[in-house]
Enzyme design. Structure first.
Site, PDB file in Angstrom:
ATOM      1  N   CYS A  41       0.752  -1.227  -0.097  1.00 42.12           N
ATOM      2  CA  CYS A  41      -0.123   0.001  -0.043  1.00 42.12           C
ATOM      3  C   CYS A  41       0.937   1.220   0.112  1.00 42.12           C
ATOM      4  O   CYS A  41       1.649   1.606   0.833  1.00 42.12           O
ATOM      5  CB  CYS A  41      -0.869  -0.096   1.237  1.00 42.12           C
ATOM      6  SG  CYS A  41      -1.806   1.622   1.736  1.00 42.12           S
ATOM      7  N   CYS A  44       0.206   3.962   2.724  1.00 46.60           N
ATOM      8  CA  CYS A  44       0.395   3.324   4.058  1.00 46.60           C
ATOM      9  C   CYS A  44       1.735   3.951   4.358  1.00 46.60           C
ATOM     10  O   CYS A  44       2.250   4.057   5.453  1.00 46.60           O
ATOM     11  CB  CYS A  44       0.365   1.943   4.029  1.00 46.60           C
ATOM     12  SG  CYS A  44      -1.369   1.349   4.021  1.00 46.60           S
TER      13      CYS A  44
END
Length: 289
Positions: A41, A44
């Site tokens: 991600c 993230c």
């Protein structure tokens, strides 16, 4: 403090096996910020370092629990995560709020402040505490903020919560119903919906002593037992209220289309005592399964 020290002191990896102890029980004394993330991600990778930096800066005012959604799929499912990163604040054993996406540092600080989480140093240097704000004062303050910034939808959720704290059930319901879709599923909105459901059940309901007498005279008066449970919850005798619903579930499970189970679930969403909720969840599960 270097990043390794910060992580060891204020950041930890949460696992399903230890989640109850490390997150739910720990949040009874210290707020836990849960970061649901994954290696693949991109957002993230930008959000994670900000959260870890803040965890170090706040020096124990909150702890950061990291959950790799690929390694801990059951935890991700438990939170109903649909996208990552997702961040959830747990305090007092309950989910109180959250956000999705990689917010900038300033907005994360505002999020923490809104829930009373301040850097430890700031808390220590406060010489005096401001007097507690009354529910009506809170309503007036939030209404003024809405007038100044009408496009800030989150203020309308704050108003709905303040109205409920003041006992103004119908206005609180109206504000809740008018929330945009992205806030209707907010953890605070979900909790408020459960509180309103319980409060509405008492519309035109008999007083506590009348309900007690009805149950004493007929312990199969399920309607009286149900309303007695709600009254006990609302008036602060939480465990006694839960026990009424549990008794109905045990003896007349399908009464009123399984209302006892619905009452228990609504109550669990409003109770701050995590240990009590855990105990009665297990009792409910033992009867249902």
């Amino acid at each position: 403090m270097n990043s390794a020290q910060a992580r060891s002191e204020h950041v930890f990896d949460a696992t399903r096996a230890a989640f109850e102890k490390d997150v739910i029980e720990a949040s009874l004394t210290t707020p836990i910020l849960v970061d649901l993330w994954a290696e693949w991600c991109g957002p993230c990778k930008s959000l994670g370092p900000i959260l870890e930096k803040l965890a170090a800066e706040y020096a124990g005012a909150f702890r950061l629990a990291k959950i790799d959604v690929d390694a801990e799929q059951q935890l991700a499912a438990m939170f109903g995560v649909r996208s990552i990163p997702t961040v959830i604040l747990i305090s007092g054993g309950q989910v109180v709020d959250g956000f999705a996406g990689a917010l900038p540092e300033g907005q994360i600080r505002e999020f923490l402040t809104r829930h009373g989480v301040q850097p430890a140093e700031a808390v220590e240097t406060e010489a005096t505490q401001a007097p507690a704000e009354s529910p009506e004062d809170a309503i007036n303050r939030i209404q003024q903020a809405i007038a100044a910034e009408p496009d800030r939808a989150e203020l309308k959720l704050d108003l709905a919560l303040a109205l409920m704290r003041a006992g103004r059930v119908e206005p609180a319901q109206a504000e809740l119903d008018a929330l945009p879709a992205n806030l209707a599923t907010d953890a605070r909105a979900v909790r408020l919906r459960s509180q309103l459901e319980l409060a509405r059940a008492l519309t035109d309901a008999p007083p506590l002593d009348v309900l007690r007498t009805r149950v004493q005279n007929d312990d199969s008066d399920w309607e009286a037992r149900d309303l007695l449970g709600v009254r006990l919850l609302i008036e602060g005798d939480t465990e006694a209220g839960l026990q009424q619903f549990l008794d109905i579930l045990k003896r007349q499970r399908d009464w009123h289309d399984g209302q006892a189970k619905k009452r228990l679930l609504a109550a669990f969403a409003t109770i701050d005592d995590a240990a009590l909720v855990s105990t009665y969840r297990k009792k409910m599960a033992s009867l249902l399964f």
